[in-house]
Design an enzyme around this catalytic site. Sequence first.
Site, mmCIF file in Angstrom:
data_model
loop_
_atom_site.group_PDB
_atom_site.id
_atom_site.type_symbol
_atom_site.label_atom_id
_atom_site.label_comp_id
_atom_site.label_asym_id
_atom_site.label_seq_id
_atom_site.Cartn_x
_atom_site.Cartn_y
_atom_site.Cartn_z
ATOM 1 N N GLU A 45 0.935 -1.132 -0.137
ATOM 2 C CA GLU A 45 0.139 -0.032 -0.107
ATOM 3 C C GLU A 45 0.771 1.314 -0.081
ATOM 4 O O GLU A 45 1.877 1.173 0.695
ATOM 5 C CB GLU A 45 -0.935 -0.010 1.244
ATOM 6 C CG GLU A 45 -1.679 1.084 1.215
ATOM 7 C CD GLU A 45 -2.899 1.288 2.383
ATOM 8 O OE1 GLU A 45 -2.744 0.515 3.222
ATOM 9 O OE2 GLU A 45 -3.946 1.993 2.308
ATOM 10 N N ALA A 90 1.711 0.101 10.514
ATOM 11 C CA ALA A 90 1.485 -1.424 10.564
ATOM 12 C C ALA A 90 0.677 -1.448 9.195
ATOM 13 O O ALA A 90 0.154 -0.452 8.599
ATOM 14 C CB ALA A 90 0.713 -2.104 11.578
ATOM 15 N N MET A 91 0.430 -2.690 8.546
ATOM 16 C CA MET A 91 -0.194 -2.944 7.428
ATOM 17 C C MET A 91 -1.011 -4.239 7.431
ATOM 18 O O MET A 91 -0.621 -5.096 7.909
ATOM 19 C CB MET A 91 0.916 -2.966 6.121
ATOM 20 C CG MET A 91 0.120 -3.029 4.842
ATOM 21 S SD MET A 91 -0.740 -1.587 4.490
ATOM 22 C CE MET A 91 -2.070 -2.717 3.423
ATOM 23 N N GLU A 92 -2.411 -3.843 6.780
ATOM 24 C CA GLU A 92 -3.544 -5.028 6.928
ATOM 25 C C GLU A 92 -3.448 -5.855 5.908
ATOM 26 O O GLU A 92 -4.476 -6.691 5.624
ATOM 27 C CB GLU A 92 -4.679 -4.300 6.968
ATOM 28 C CG GLU A 92 -5.078 -3.561 5.761
ATOM 29 C CD GLU A 92 -4.835 -2.109 5.509
ATOM 30 O OE1 GLU A 92 -3.973 -1.650 6.134
ATOM 31 O OE2 GLU A 92 -5.589 -1.436 4.885
ATOM 32 N N HIS A 140 -6.973 -1.950 15.133
ATOM 33 C CA HIS A 140 -6.999 -1.448 13.879
ATOM 34 C C HIS A 140 -6.557 -2.366 12.423
ATOM 35 O O HIS A 140 -7.621 -2.527 11.608
ATOM 36 C CB HIS A 140 -5.934 -0.289 13.699
ATOM 37 C CG HIS A 140 -6.018 0.608 12.534
ATOM 38 N ND1 HIS A 140 -6.910 1.694 12.475
ATOM 39 C CD2 HIS A 140 -5.408 0.501 11.389
ATOM 40 C CE1 HIS A 140 -6.793 2.294 11.174
ATOM 41 N NE2 HIS A 140 -6.060 1.657 10.545
ATOM 42 N N GLU A 141 -5.658 -3.017 12.803
ATOM 43 C CA GLU A 141 -5.214 -3.769 11.442
ATOM 44 C C GLU A 141 -6.104 -4.893 11.370
ATOM 45 O O GLU A 141 -6.446 -5.560 10.098
ATOM 46 C CB GLU A 141 -3.788 -4.098 11.398
ATOM 47 C CG GLU A 141 -2.578 -3.270 11.521
ATOM 48 C CD GLU A 141 -2.628 -2.056 10.659
ATOM 49 O OE1 GLU A 141 -3.405 -2.277 9.618
ATOM 50 O OE2 GLU A 141 -2.387 -1.021 11.203
ATOM 51 N N HIS A 147 -9.423 -3.964 9.761
ATOM 52 C CA HIS A 147 -9.423 -3.949 8.351
ATOM 53 C C HIS A 147 -9.797 -5.194 7.564
ATOM 54 O O HIS A 147 -10.016 -5.109 6.377
ATOM 55 C CB HIS A 147 -7.903 -3.439 7.888
ATOM 56 C CG HIS A 147 -7.753 -2.011 7.883
ATOM 57 N ND1 HIS A 147 -8.462 -1.012 7.320
ATOM 58 C CD2 HIS A 147 -6.325 -1.359 8.212
ATOM 59 C CE1 HIS A 147 -7.866 0.182 7.279
ATOM 60 N NE2 HIS A 147 -6.865 0.133 7.894
ATOM 61 N N GLU A 199 -10.008 3.852 6.074
ATOM 62 C CA GLU A 199 -9.131 4.335 7.116
ATOM 63 C C GLU A 199 -10.104 5.111 8.294
ATOM 64 O O GLU A 199 -9.800 4.762 9.539
ATOM 65 C CB GLU A 199 -8.136 5.290 6.836
ATOM 66 C CG GLU A 199 -7.149 4.573 5.755
ATOM 67 C CD GLU A 199 -6.521 3.190 6.557
ATOM 68 O OE1 GLU A 199 -6.596 3.032 7.748
ATOM 69 O OE2 GLU A 199 -5.755 2.349 5.897
HETATM 70 N N1 TRP Z 1 -2.982 0.932 5.527
HETATM 71 C C1 TRP Z 1 -2.179 1.184 6.691
HETATM 72 C C2 TRP Z 1 -3.101 1.229 8.085
HETATM 73 O O1 TRP Z 1 -3.800 2.219 8.095
HETATM 74 C C3 TRP Z 1 -1.086 2.214 6.664
HETATM 75 C C4 TRP Z 1 -0.430 2.312 5.352
HETATM 76 C C5 TRP Z 1 -0.585 3.070 4.287
HETATM 77 C C6 TRP Z 1 1.062 1.927 5.273
HETATM 78 N N2 TRP Z 1 0.533 3.172 3.577
HETATM 79 C C7 TRP Z 1 1.536 2.431 4.072
HETATM 80 C C8 TRP Z 1 1.966 1.291 6.361
HETATM 81 C C9 TRP Z 1 2.969 2.280 3.885
HETATM 82 C C10 TRP Z 1 3.178 1.047 5.911
HETATM 83 C C11 TRP Z 1 3.618 1.621 4.766
HETATM 84 O O2 TRP Z 1 -2.999 0.373 8.952
HETATM 85 ZN ZN ZN Z 2 -5.565 1.598 8.538
#
Ligand code: TRP
Ligand code: ZN
Length: 848
Positions: free
Chosen positions: A121, A254-256, A289-290, A293, A312
């Site tokens: 993302e 973090a990333m989902e 949060h993650e 998602h 978000e």
């Molecule tokens: N989608 C992620 C969240 O809100 C955040 C996110 C967006 C992200 N771009 C990113 C995390 C780039 C790491 C690097 O939880």
């Molecule tokens: Zn998020």
Amino acid sequence: MKDAAPRTIRLSEYSPPAYLVDDVQLTFRLIPLATRVLSRISFRRNPDGDGGPLRLDGEGLKLISARIDGAEVQPKLLTDGLEIDAPDTFVWEAEVEIAPQENTALSGLYMSNGMYCTQCEAEGFRRITYYPDRPDVMAPFTVRIESDRPVLLSNGDPVEQGDGYAVWQDPWKKPAYLFALVAGDLVAHSDHFTTSDFREVTLNIWVRPGDEDRCAYAMDSLIRSMAWDEEHYGRAYDLDVFNIVAVDDFNMGAMENKGLNIFNARYVLASSDTATDTDYARIEAIIAHEYFHNWTGNRVTCRDWFQLCLKEGLTVFRDQQFSGDERSHAVKRIEDVTLLRARQFREDAGPLAHPVRPQSYIEINNFYTATVYEKGAEVVGMLRTLIGPDAYRKALDLYFERHDGQACTIEDWLTVFHDATGRDLTQFALWYEQAGTPTVTVDSRVEDGELLLDLTQSIPATPGQPDKAPQVIPLTVGAIARDGTEALKTTLVELTEAQQTVRLPITATDVVPSVNRGFAAPINLQQTLSQADRALLLAHDTDPFNKWDAGRVLARQALIAMVRDGTASDATYLDALAPVIEDDTLDPAFRALVLALPSDDDLAQALAAEGHTPDPMVIDTARSDMARAMAERLEPILAALYDDLRVKGPYSPAAVDAGKRSLRNAALSLLTKIDGGARAQTQFNTADNMTDSVAALSALLRNGFGEDAANTFYDRWQNDRLVMDKWFSLQVMTAPGETGVATAARLTEHPAFDWKNPNRFRSVFGALGGNHASFHAADGSGYDLLADWLIRLDPLNPQTTARMTTMFETWPRYDDDRQRKAQAALRRIAATEGLSRDTAEMLARMLD
Ligand code: TRP
Ligand code: ZN
């Protein structure tokens, strides 16, 4: 990598993809400098598309070969992808080569401490292979990983593993931004969860060997999140495994990614000796949060990146609800609003202001903002306030039922609410379209046994939006009688016009209105109340948010008077504070928040809003004088709190103990102003947890006797990267006056200052931004130091560089001299040869 002409992407120019994808099969042969990615993708022409050739995104890829239906083809290579004429249905096969070891941007496939990991993302997948890298193209993925690393992970469920390879299959259609892959020498902290529909789910948190004993709290948070989403939204998990991986080098929190969340290690790892109560609370919130998602973002995703707040804003709102349920709604709300005002109101008041749903962007990574996230969450909260919790649940049920498996828009979202409740949301939609924080003024009087409120609303001009229409503002109103009893229970008033008068029945003749209870609407409230009125609310408001906010306004007004007129600290405020701080029927965590003063930056924001030019040193001195006055006036109370609130027994991160520690440490912070550091020194020497240790060290540093303690802390923790981040940031943040610049500069010389690691970079420079007087040092040295380092970081990591330029976003608030110096620093960055598109866009917006 400078783009010839950075292209502006507009929401109004959205068009559906020419092709859809039915199936994706990927093979990764992982080699640090020459990874091969083989793709086999089934394409089908989109009946809703506008025809045209196959256009795939790709960035920094070396194309080895390409085939359509088995026949070798030579696509036309572009700077940002490729193009080729193709039939209506076909199988695309390509082989590309990439070098994860050289990927310092931490976007796409990269390496962190010898571990392969991904971040896709928003548009990182195109750095892995050629693909229609847009969220409205969704497909099931099968991934084969070939590598000598012991642990090989991707999305979905494992289907096959053997010596040097593993195969993963994700049955759920997803956009490419949710793709993830990890390969490394990792150990798991495992548990399991049985869903409400009786699926047995294996839960793993994967970390570097040695970190496995710091995963228990994240796992506990995950299990509670899974149960909470079933109970409150009827949403169960939908795969047999859920993996979380902790990574040291990460651009954000973090990333989902579907079934394989990837986390910045600082939001996973915690033990009582290394993590503070605040760290624990953040871990809980981000894990939730993650996880949330999975439904709000993954099962229902975004059509395009303009709809980012769809996932978000909603997911932040959900994690806020969760943390409130798990801990305390009052405390959580006050913390969230404090953050909203500090970040989002600040953004809305400056050159980077944009709507919750922006109309255009150059680099989408620059729009992962406080406005999209935090104001986006407020907008969801207002919808819920307007229609009530039952209708909200009904609407969400319909949202999931109607849009599961789809890529949606804000219009889809609002239509669901319309269909579920019959309510016309045309005016409400302006919350997504208009930037700027509305100001609401309130004049009140009592007439014929009724409370009369004369209300006005106005929304300031923001870049590209000179004129605004009135919005729907849900105002929650109550009233407190002079004798301290409640004369009006919380009542919802809908402000829809620029001017409106409302009448509410009250049970007393002399009342103080309590407006915007719970901070139901994200507005600036201007209400002419006397100090006595505010003191009455601080003492008696039944709404905990407004009780706290009354104290906050008193503190702000007292501090502003000190700054502007050089008056001494205000007795009314201190007198009003004492009984609240002492009242042990109140939650200690709440009292700690009442005791906290607004930050220097808050005060600068407030002064600027009133048309004054903030002087950072004067603000800093006033705040420090006020803290000393509080310590002197409240000393017996603070000393008693400090003695009585000592938490006995083994450390627990739970809210009750954490609340006691926060009040006790707030008392310590003030007492250290007048006790020569005796208490803080003892606490530092004897602390058995990081919360108390950091609180003591900060108090010592802030008052100029922390040097030995900082050295002791270093000796003890030098091999712990997360604690070392604290060591760096504490010193910069607590440096008195303007000395934070020199402290930051000195720390960049330290051998442990690994500036390529985003956490470490932020631990120095994020902290400099948090030290208001230092960052805005009169000689411009704070601006210059930051500019030097942003120039250095940009070629390696544009995302983190661009994000950190926001430290400059308040430059128009300050005096001419500082303005000139800040602008010069910004222009110097902007003039850098080969500057990234990310950073260039931010600078253009700030300098425009
Ligand atoms: N989608 C992620 C969240 O809100 C955040 C996110 C967006 C992200 N771009 C990113 C995390 C780039 C790491 C690097 O939880
Ligand atoms: Zn998020």
